[in-house]
Write an enzyme that holds these catalytic residues in place. Structure first.
Site, PDB file in Angstrom:
ATOM      1  N   TYR A   1     -15.681 -82.852   6.223  1.00 23.93           N
ATOM      2  CA  TYR A   1     -15.050 -81.565   6.544  1.00 23.93           C
ATOM      3  C   TYR A   1     -13.703 -81.791   7.240  1.00 23.93           C
ATOM      4  CZ  TYR A   1     -14.255 -77.196   9.162  1.00 23.93           C
ATOM      5  OH  TYR A   1     -13.701 -76.062   9.727  1.00 23.93           O
TER       6      TYR A   1
ATOM      7  N   MET B   1     -15.700 -64.723   8.953  1.00 21.84           N
ATOM      8  CA  MET B   1     -15.800 -64.381  10.383  1.00 21.84           C
ATOM      9  C   MET B   1     -14.413 -64.083  10.965  1.00 21.84           C
ATOM     10  SD  MET B   1     -17.864 -66.292  13.416  1.00 21.84           S
ATOM     11  CE  MET B   1     -17.040 -67.865  13.376  1.00 21.84           C
TER      12      MET B   1
ATOM     13  N   ASP C   1      -9.669 -66.473  -5.687  1.00 23.77           N
ATOM     14  CA  ASP C   1     -10.273 -67.788  -5.444  1.00 23.77           C
ATOM     15  C   ASP C   1      -9.142 -68.806  -5.320  1.00 23.77           C
ATOM     16  OD1 ASP C   1     -11.447 -70.293  -5.669  1.00 23.77           O
ATOM     17  OD2 ASP C   1     -12.819 -69.729  -7.280  1.00 23.77           O
TER      18      ASP C   1
HETATM   19  N1  LIG Z   1     -16.306 -71.428  12.506  1.00 19.02           N
HETATM   20  C1  LIG Z   1     -15.864 -72.360  13.339  1.00 19.02           C
HETATM   21  O1  LIG Z   1     -16.528 -72.744  14.316  1.00 19.02           O
HETATM   22  C2  LIG Z   1     -14.503 -72.983  13.107  1.00 19.02           C
HETATM   23  C3  LIG Z   1     -14.108 -74.008  13.970  1.00 19.02           C
HETATM   24  C4  LIG Z   1     -12.861 -74.599  13.778  1.00 19.02           C
HETATM   25  C5  LIG Z   1     -12.040 -74.151  12.753  1.00 19.02           C
HETATM   26  N2  LIG Z   1     -12.451 -73.157  11.922  1.00 19.02           N
HETATM   27  C6  LIG Z   1     -11.539 -72.718  10.865  1.00 19.02           C
HETATM   28  O2  LIG Z   1     -11.256 -71.344  11.047  1.00 19.02           O
HETATM   29  C7  LIG Z   1     -11.034 -70.729   9.785  1.00 19.02           C
HETATM   30  C8  LIG Z   1     -11.929 -69.508   9.644  1.00 19.02           C
HETATM   31  O3  LIG Z   1     -13.282 -69.947   9.687  1.00 19.02           O
HETATM   32  P1  LIG Z   1     -14.512 -68.920   9.604  1.00 19.02           P
HETATM   33  O4  LIG Z   1     -15.560 -69.450  10.504  1.00 19.02           O
HETATM   34  O5  LIG Z   1     -14.032 -67.516   9.741  1.00 19.02           O
HETATM   35  O6  LIG Z   1     -14.979 -69.176   8.093  1.00 19.02           O
HETATM   36  P2  LIG Z   1     -16.066 -68.376   7.252  1.00 19.02           P
HETATM   37  O7  LIG Z   1     -16.703 -67.286   8.042  1.00 19.02           O
HETATM   38  O8  LIG Z   1     -16.925 -69.404   6.602  1.00 19.02           O
HETATM   39  O9  LIG Z   1     -15.176 -67.661   6.133  1.00 19.02           O
HETATM   40  C9  LIG Z   1     -14.568 -68.389   5.124  1.00 19.02           C
HETATM   41  C10 LIG Z   1     -14.144 -67.417   4.042  1.00 19.02           C
HETATM   42  O10 LIG Z   1     -13.548 -68.178   2.977  1.00 19.02           O
HETATM   43  C11 LIG Z   1     -14.053 -67.674   1.750  1.00 19.02           C
HETATM   44  N3  LIG Z   1     -13.922 -68.676   0.714  1.00 19.02           N
HETATM   45  C12 LIG Z   1     -14.653 -69.815   0.531  1.00 19.02           C
HETATM   46  N4  LIG Z   1     -14.222 -70.455  -0.569  1.00 19.02           N
HETATM   47  C13 LIG Z   1     -13.193 -69.732  -1.071  1.00 19.02           C
HETATM   48  C14 LIG Z   1     -12.330 -69.869  -2.188  1.00 19.02           C
HETATM   49  N5  LIG Z   1     -12.441 -70.905  -3.053  1.00 19.02           N
HETATM   50  N6  LIG Z   1     -11.370 -68.923  -2.410  1.00 19.02           N
HETATM   51  C15 LIG Z   1     -11.259 -67.865  -1.598  1.00 19.02           C
HETATM   52  N7  LIG Z   1     -12.047 -67.667  -0.526  1.00 19.02           N
HETATM   53  C16 LIG Z   1     -13.004 -68.599  -0.269  1.00 19.02           C
HETATM   54  C17 LIG Z   1     -15.488 -67.314   2.061  1.00 19.02           C
HETATM   55  O11 LIG Z   1     -15.982 -66.446   1.066  1.00 19.02           O
HETATM   56  P3  LIG Z   1     -17.573 -66.446   0.743  1.00 19.02           P
HETATM   57  O12 LIG Z   1     -18.240 -66.059   2.024  1.00 19.02           O
HETATM   58  O13 LIG Z   1     -17.713 -65.446  -0.338  1.00 19.02           O
HETATM   59  O14 LIG Z   1     -17.892 -67.854   0.333  1.00 19.02           O
HETATM   60  C18 LIG Z   1     -15.302 -66.627   3.428  1.00 19.02           C
HETATM   61  O15 LIG Z   1     -14.910 -65.284   3.261  1.00 19.02           O
HETATM   62  C19 LIG Z   1     -11.264 -71.824   8.735  1.00 19.02           C
HETATM   63  O16 LIG Z   1     -10.036 -72.402   8.383  1.00 19.02           O
HETATM   64  C20 LIG Z   1     -12.112 -72.851   9.466  1.00 19.02           C
HETATM   65  O17 LIG Z   1     -11.967 -74.140   8.927  1.00 19.02           O
HETATM   66  C21 LIG Z   1     -13.665 -72.555  12.080  1.00 19.02           C
END
Ligand SMILES: NC(=O)c1ccc[n+]([C@@H]2O[C@H](COP(=O)([O-])OP(=O)(O)OC[C@H]3O[C@@H](n4cnc5c(N)ncnc54)[C@H](OP(=O)(O)O)[C@@H]3O)[C@@H](O)[C@H]2O)c1
Length: 283
Positions: free
Chosen positions: A123, A10, A35
């Site tokens: 988490y 996202m 990865d």
């Molecule tokens: N979403 C929220 O509400 C929220 C809130 C607070 C903080 N955050 C933080 O903001 C950041 C971005 O979050 P997001 O919501 O954009 O996350 P997201 O949509 O879940 O995207 C995470 C990405 O990481 C990839 N990934 C997972 N395991 C991996 C690995 N071993 N090696 C390489 N890539 C890997 C996933 O690939 P696949 O899809 O192929 O698995 C996906 O492209 C993160 O650090 C998260 O902790 C998010």
């Protein structure tokens, strides 16, 4: 030259589109080719001599993490450690993202960057361990950690998307009213991140839109802005038991970010309006 890890998530996809719009030179990297739990997949990237690595990867399944903690830990802690070691080896700046879930959610004041952490979930613990790995491995001048919260935007499962989908069913909804947080638009977070790159910013920043609300208020604001007539009943968290404990009152204070960018952080309803306008166009 910038390496963008997690370019199809996202936040990652928003960063990719904004970097392209700014004509920035970057290499988008996606799982499983790249990865972060397998250091050998990162090795070829050294040849690109990146000045910056932006890590938008994460294990983000908050409830699932309670039953598969090893998997969450391998990505959010060990994987981040691997990236930090890689950044150290090639002399790159590392930009990383963390979460309000590193806090207990008991503070009624809102959290500053220096406040004590106390994660309530697996988490949160794994994300905190990732932060710590970066701090242990790299000098502070070489990293930025942006803690964000309640993130929404295109290309990801998120609360706004869920509410708009549920609204189509035409039934009354029950939404939690006793968890308070800071809804944050991925478009704004991506913009702050890229703007910070041209500054000497270093260390931890809280990166959320201004203001706070409950999920119930967030839902009502989404429906009002979309002119949708949906009946929403406020309920307490007990009505929706989840496996992972979530912070009840996790307001992040983004004053430090605002100073670093030398501009105010806009209010969450304004950012939401921008997202919903683009959302309507795409639908
Ligand atoms: N979403 C929220 O509400 C929220 C809130 C607070 C903080 N955050 C933080 O903001 C950041 C971005 O979050 P997001 O919501 O954009 O996350 P997201 O949509 O879940 O995207 C995470 C990405 O990481 C990839 N990934 C997972 N395991 C991996 C690995 N071993 N090696 C390489 N890539 C890997 C996933 O690939 P696949 O899809 O192929 O698995 C996906 O492209 C993160 O650090 C998260 O902790 C998010």
């Amino acid at each position: 030259m910038i390496i963008l890890m997690g370019a199809d998530g996202m936040l990652g996809s928003m960063l990719a589109s904004q970097m392209a719009a700014r004509s920035m030179v970057f290499t988008p990297c996606t799982f499983p080719t790249y990865d972060i739990t397998r250091p050998e997949t990162l090795r070829p990237l050294a040849r690109l001599h990146p000045a910056v690595i932006i890590n938008a990867t994460a294990y983000t399944a908050v409830d699932l993490a309670e039953t598969e903690p090893e998997k969450a830990y391998s990505v959010n802690a060990e994987g981040v450690k691997t990236l930090a070691l890689f950044a150290k080896e090639i002399g790159a700046r590392l930009i990383h993202f963390s979460t309000d879930y590193v806090f207990s959610g008991q503070s009624s004041q809102g959290y500053f960057e220096s406040d004590p952490t106390e994660p309530q979930s697996v988490y949160g613990q794994t994300k905190l361990a990732g932060e710590q790995a970066i701090r242990d491995i790299l000098p502070v001048s070489q990293w930025i950690i942006l803690r964000t919260a309640w993130l929404y935007g295109p290309n990801g499962k998120n609360f706004v998307q869920t509410m708009l989908t549920l609204a189509q069913q035409g039934k009354p909804l029950r939404v939690v009213n006793d968890q308070i947080g800071c809804p944050t638009y991925s478009g704004d977070l991506a913009q702050w991140t890229l703007d910070l790159l041209s500054t000497s910013a270093a260390g931890i920043y809280h990166a959320v839109n201004d203001g706070a609300c409950s999920w119930y208020e967030f839902a009502n604001t989404i429906f009002e802005k979309q002119n949708l007539k949906v009946t929403v009943f406020p309920v307490t968290s007990d009505a929706f038991p989840t496996v992972a404990r979530r912070p009840a009152y996790s307001i992040l204070n983004a004053r430090r970010l605002s100073h670093a960018l030398n501009c105010p952080i806009r209010k969450w309803p304004e950012a939401l309006s921008e997202y919903l306008a683009s959302f309507t166009l795409r639908a």
